[in-house]
Design a protein around this motif. Sequence first.
Motif, PDB file in Angstrom:
ATOM      1  N   LEU A 164       0.917  -1.207  -0.031  1.00 48.37           N
ATOM      2  CA  LEU A 164      -0.027   0.075  -0.014  1.00 48.37           C
ATOM      3  C   LEU A 164       0.759   1.233  -0.060  1.00 48.37           C
ATOM      4  O   LEU A 164       0.560   2.288  -0.831  1.00 48.37           O
ATOM      5  CB  LEU A 164      -0.874  -0.023   1.093  1.00 48.37           C
ATOM      6  N   LEU A 165       1.776   1.245   0.758  1.00 41.31           N
ATOM      7  CA  LEU A 165       2.742   2.582   1.054  1.00 41.31           C
ATOM      8  C   LEU A 165       3.700   2.630  -0.362  1.00 41.31           C
ATOM      9  O   LEU A 165       3.812   3.696  -0.922  1.00 41.31           O
ATOM     10  CB  LEU A 165       3.615   2.310   2.067  1.00 41.31           C
ATOM     11  N   MET A 166       4.060   1.314  -0.980  1.00 44.97           N
ATOM     12  CA  MET A 166       4.618   1.561  -2.285  1.00 44.97           C
ATOM     13  C   MET A 166       3.920   2.065  -3.103  1.00 44.97           C
ATOM     14  O   MET A 166       4.360   2.795  -3.883  1.00 44.97           O
ATOM     15  CB  MET A 166       5.286   0.083  -2.661  1.00 44.97           C
ATOM     16  N   SER A 167       2.543   1.649  -3.355  1.00 46.36           N
ATOM     17  CA  SER A 167       1.785   1.992  -4.283  1.00 46.36           C
ATOM     18  C   SER A 167       1.581   3.858  -4.097  1.00 46.36           C
ATOM     19  O   SER A 167       1.402   4.326  -5.246  1.00 46.36           O
ATOM     20  CB  SER A 167       0.295   1.374  -4.132  1.00 46.36           C
ATOM     21  N   ALA A 168       1.383   4.189  -2.969  1.00 49.11           N
ATOM     22  CA  ALA A 168       1.227   5.463  -2.715  1.00 49.11           C
ATOM     23  C   ALA A 168       2.503   6.255  -3.091  1.00 49.11           C
ATOM     24  O   ALA A 168       2.370   7.424  -3.764  1.00 49.11           O
ATOM     25  CB  ALA A 168       0.934   5.973  -1.312  1.00 49.11           C
ATOM     26  N   LEU A 169       3.750   6.029  -2.647  1.00 54.02           N
ATOM     27  CA  LEU A 169       4.780   6.810  -3.278  1.00 54.02           C
ATOM     28  C   LEU A 169       5.260   6.590  -4.473  1.00 54.02           C
ATOM     29  O   LEU A 169       5.873   7.279  -5.213  1.00 54.02           O
ATOM     30  CB  LEU A 169       6.028   5.895  -2.229  1.00 54.02           C
ATOM     31  N   ALA A 170       4.588   5.495  -5.069  1.00 50.41           N
ATOM     32  CA  ALA A 170       4.842   5.465  -6.680  1.00 50.41           C
ATOM     33  C   ALA A 170       4.403   6.502  -7.406  1.00 50.41           C
ATOM     34  O   ALA A 170       4.726   7.198  -8.460  1.00 50.41           O
ATOM     35  CB  ALA A 170       4.452   4.103  -7.482  1.00 50.41           C
ATOM     36  N   GLU A 171       3.184   7.317  -6.873  1.00 50.39           N
ATOM     37  CA  GLU A 171       2.447   8.239  -7.438  1.00 50.39           C
ATOM     38  C   GLU A 171       3.199   9.516  -7.317  1.00 50.39           C
ATOM     39  O   GLU A 171       3.264  10.225  -8.354  1.00 50.39           O
ATOM     40  CB  GLU A 171       1.142   8.307  -6.653  1.00 50.39           C
ATOM     41  N   ARG A 172       3.672   9.775  -5.752  1.00 50.59           N
ATOM     42  CA  ARG A 172       4.548  11.015  -5.874  1.00 50.59           C
ATOM     43  C   ARG A 172       4.939  10.946  -4.231  1.00 50.59           C
ATOM     44  O   ARG A 172       4.949   9.943  -3.587  1.00 50.59           O
ATOM     45  CB  ARG A 172       3.551  12.432  -5.897  1.00 50.59           C
ATOM     46  N   VAL A 209      -3.797   6.907   4.571  1.00 45.96           N
ATOM     47  CA  VAL A 209      -4.130   5.631   5.069  1.00 45.96           C
ATOM     48  C   VAL A 209      -4.487   5.470   6.323  1.00 45.96           C
ATOM     49  O   VAL A 209      -3.875   5.403   7.400  1.00 45.96           O
ATOM     50  CB  VAL A 209      -2.802   4.381   5.069  1.00 45.96           C
ATOM     51  N   PRO A 210      -5.844   5.865   6.527  1.00 46.42           N
ATOM     52  CA  PRO A 210      -6.453   6.461   7.930  1.00 46.42           C
ATOM     53  C   PRO A 210      -6.244   5.195   8.911  1.00 46.42           C
ATOM     54  O   PRO A 210      -6.126   5.513  10.225  1.00 46.42           O
ATOM     55  CB  PRO A 210      -7.970   6.469   7.411  1.00 46.42           C
TER      56      PRO A 210
END
Lengths: 140, 140
Positions: free
Chosen positions: B43-51, B62-63
């Motif tokens: 999930l975090l990799m996916s977020a950081l792949a965006e920006r 990620v609440p």
Amino acid sequence: MDGRIANLSMKLDVYRAMSPEQSLADCPIRDVIQTISGRWSSLLMSALAERSYRFGELRRLVPDISQRMLTQTLGELQRDGYVHREVFPTKPPKVEYSLTEFGRSMYGALEHLLHWAEVNHGGVRQARRRFDEAKNAALT
Amino acid sequence: MDGRIANLSMKLDVYRAMSPEQSLADCPIRDVIQTISGRWSSLLMSALAERSYRFGELRRLVPDISQRMLTQTLGELQRDGYVHREVFPTKPPKVEYSLTEFGRSMYGALEHLLHWAEVNHGGVRQARRRFDEAKNAALT
DNA sequence: AGTGTTGGTCTCAATATGAGAGCAACAATC
DNA sequence: GATTGTTGCTCTCATATTGAGACCAACACT
């Protein structure tokens, strides 16, 4: 390996699927990934992608899994539709586990990650070493 | 999606890499996969792949992650070389997390799995429903 | 009779995770 | 100038999750 992302149209959208502008908490992908990313799941999928195995065979193949977790992980993989479980009512009993077509489809995607890990484990180990050394140096 | 496995030369060999005929217990791939398959890693990799994101931004994005696990997971991803952490010594402090090139490379492989999950979460849910119904029926 | 094999489940200890408080150092508000 | 808020953490403690090992029935083999 190149560092490019194959399809830029995905990215975080992948995780946001079905709930744009909404929280990532109830994202369906997380639900699917949770089973796949269990500690033993990818290993067992990898084994079953090779061929069918009996319970005891898997146990011997993966020496450090507890019988309890083998039962449980296979159960989860079966519940999610990746694994087929067939009982032969012999004495002693024989239970065979194999991948379903759905499971093979999933493994086709998982395989990329396993292959990356195989190719790059040297890089990961190196990164860890560097990180740990930098941390120790900072403690001086 | 088709159920075929792209490269049959891998299969379990992937997990056996470097230790043919030996146990899978000390397989290097397991070592690499362990971090990636952490509950929050993809999930975090996916977020950081965006920006790039700041700590607090990820927390809000990620609440349902605890601050403790966010710190810990980002630390593991950094240690393995996927994530870069940059501290700006402002008051209050600012810490920015971003993917390294190595991390982008890994995400390129992970992405396949996330995409599969997005496309097939319906199938998984259906499989679960069938499994649970069959189980309940057996209890009759 | 004793021993081993099969695929499980059950109990209990070890480990990992979640919930929440606390913290230092400021900025902005009142 | 006292309160309030912000930042990115870490610490403690309750609760899951996992591991180690015993136990099980029903046989085969010695």
